[in-house]
Motif scaffolding. Sequence first.
Motif, short mmCIF file in Angstrom:
data_model
loop_
_atom_site.label_atom_id
_atom_site.label_comp_id
_atom_site.label_asym_id
_atom_site.label_seq_id
_atom_site.Cartn_x
_atom_site.Cartn_y
_atom_site.Cartn_z
N ARG A 113 8.88 18.96 5.07
CA ARG A 113 8.25 18.77 6.39
C ARG A 113 8.01 20.12 7.07
NH1 ARG A 113 8.76 20.04 11.58
NH2 ARG A 113 11.00 19.63 11.57
N ASP A 114 9.06 20.77 7.59
CA ASP A 114 8.85 22.06 8.26
C ASP A 114 8.35 23.09 7.25
OD1 ASP A 114 8.94 24.03 10.28
OD2 ASP A 114 10.76 23.18 11.12
N HIS A 155 13.63 10.36 13.02
CA HIS A 155 13.90 11.64 13.69
C HIS A 155 12.83 11.84 14.76
CE1 HIS A 155 14.13 16.34 13.26
NE2 HIS A 155 14.52 15.91 14.45
N PHE A 160 11.49 13.59 18.43
CA PHE A 160 11.70 14.85 19.16
C PHE A 160 10.75 14.98 20.34
CE2 PHE A 160 8.07 17.71 18.30
CZ PHE A 160 7.40 16.99 17.33
N PRO A 214 17.35 22.67 18.16
CA PRO A 214 16.50 23.61 17.42
C PRO A 214 16.31 24.93 18.15
CG PRO A 214 15.36 21.52 17.87
CD PRO A 214 16.54 21.61 18.79
N THR A 228 13.58 26.70 18.04
CA THR A 228 12.21 26.50 17.56
C THR A 228 11.46 27.81 17.35
OG1 THR A 228 12.21 24.42 18.73
CG2 THR A 228 10.05 25.31 18.16
N HIS A 241 18.94 23.66 13.92
CA HIS A 241 17.68 23.84 13.18
C HIS A 241 17.13 25.19 13.63
CE1 HIS A 241 13.60 22.19 11.86
NE2 HIS A 241 13.25 23.24 12.57
N HIS A 259 14.96 28.82 13.30
CA HIS A 259 13.82 29.54 12.71
C HIS A 259 14.17 31.02 12.63
CE1 HIS A 259 10.68 26.57 11.94
NE2 HIS A 259 11.38 25.83 12.80
O1 KIV Z 1 11.41 23.81 15.12
C1 KIV Z 1 11.50 22.71 15.69
O2 KIV Z 1 11.77 22.60 16.88
C2 KIV Z 1 11.26 21.52 14.87
C3 KIV Z 1 11.65 20.22 15.47
C4 KIV Z 1 10.59 19.20 15.28
C5 KIV Z 1 12.95 19.77 14.92
O3 KIV Z 1 10.86 21.63 13.74
#
Ligand code: KIV
Length: 410
Positions: free
Chosen positions: A21-22, A105, A107, A177, A179, A211, A213
């Motif tokens: 997904r991501d 899930h 968000f 997250p 993000t 989560h 990044h």
């Molecule tokens: O990075 C993010 O905030 C996401 C959310 C949809 C979990 O990928």
Amino acid sequence: MKDVNDSESGGRVTIFDTTLRDGEQSPGCSMNLEEKVRLARQLERLGVEVIEAGFPIASEGDFAAVRAVAAECRGARVAALCRTAEADILRAWEALRDAARPRLHTFVATSDIHLEYKLRKTRGEVLEMTRGAVRLARTLADDVEFSAEDATRSDVGYLCEVFAAAVEEGATTLNVPDTVGYTTPTEFRELVRAVRERVVGDRRDVTVSVHCHNDLGLAVANSLAALDAGARQIECTVNGIGERAGNAALEEVVMALHVRADRLPFACGIRTEEIYPTSQLLSEIIGFGVQPNKAIVGRNAFAHEAGIHQHGVLSNPLCYEIMTPESVGVPANRIVLGKHSGRHALGARYGELGYALSRAELEAAYTRFTRLADRKKNIYAQDLISLLSQETRARGPFLARAAEFEVAGA
Ligand code: KIV
Ligand code: ZN
């Protein structure tokens, strides 16, 4: 319901993989249905507990892929992402219909910057959107995760209010997250601790997830720091692929837990020997690999070129290796011959090629080797053999496979 909050130090961490997904959202990483199913199968073999298979409302392809992964993976939980809108949630649920262990899930963003410029909603409206989404999701699934997008740039009080509403409506996982990859380990630990203490308290049926990044290269460090504060799920991707600079790399998170179990005493159920095959499969599918010096799965992660290092590794790998290549599924440690190599490594390589050299022969070959290595980046078996005197060459048992043997720069 599983008991996830029994202790802040130790216990079990759920590995939630979002490569499909991501990861797939990052440029150049798109996969077709057959490729997603192949990777999902490998993720199950790896021992991933939750596989996020896609964002079904995003496209017909994503919908079909989530359905196919849900039908294929019977051991892992399969998650589908949806925003808070009813149509999103219903579509995600439809895609999960055949899953053995489905997870919805949902968000919504909680930072003021996202509320003002992206959603054009007030805090009160987002709070109600959260309630409505989780309530609807819980009429469909027992396992509902709620994520507060851009949590690390959100007002902590408001973030906790939104999370509390999600828990009241029945969310079983609260995901925090980072993000935009903005936070730091100490700051993130404090934020996760605030969520744990203010929202979850003594409840044993709600898991805190993170989560992260990698925009500042801190995704793995931030994820691990959150464990101290009670997070018990880490969302990550194979090879760290994902939006922009990517997500926390699964292989780095898992091997940090494995190698530093003294400091990070958490079980995660990953079969570490499947890490490298999984990384290779993903690279093959998306058509590009990781940088050579990438931790755990990079081409050089277990390669030793400096003479002193090579000597040490040949005597005892523990001198320069904190984990064995075999433990992550890399066939063997690679002594790379180059201009920094020493006599020990050269002798060992000649041994592999079938030549047992005397001290004097090795010395002579080594002198020629260093001259060659100064000029030539990749040194192959043929080169090594040609460095030997005619006499030694004639004596040595020439291996038929030697020509295929790539010694360096593979
Ligand atoms: O990075 C993010 O905030 C996401 C959310 C949809 C979990 O990928
Ligand atoms: Zn993300």
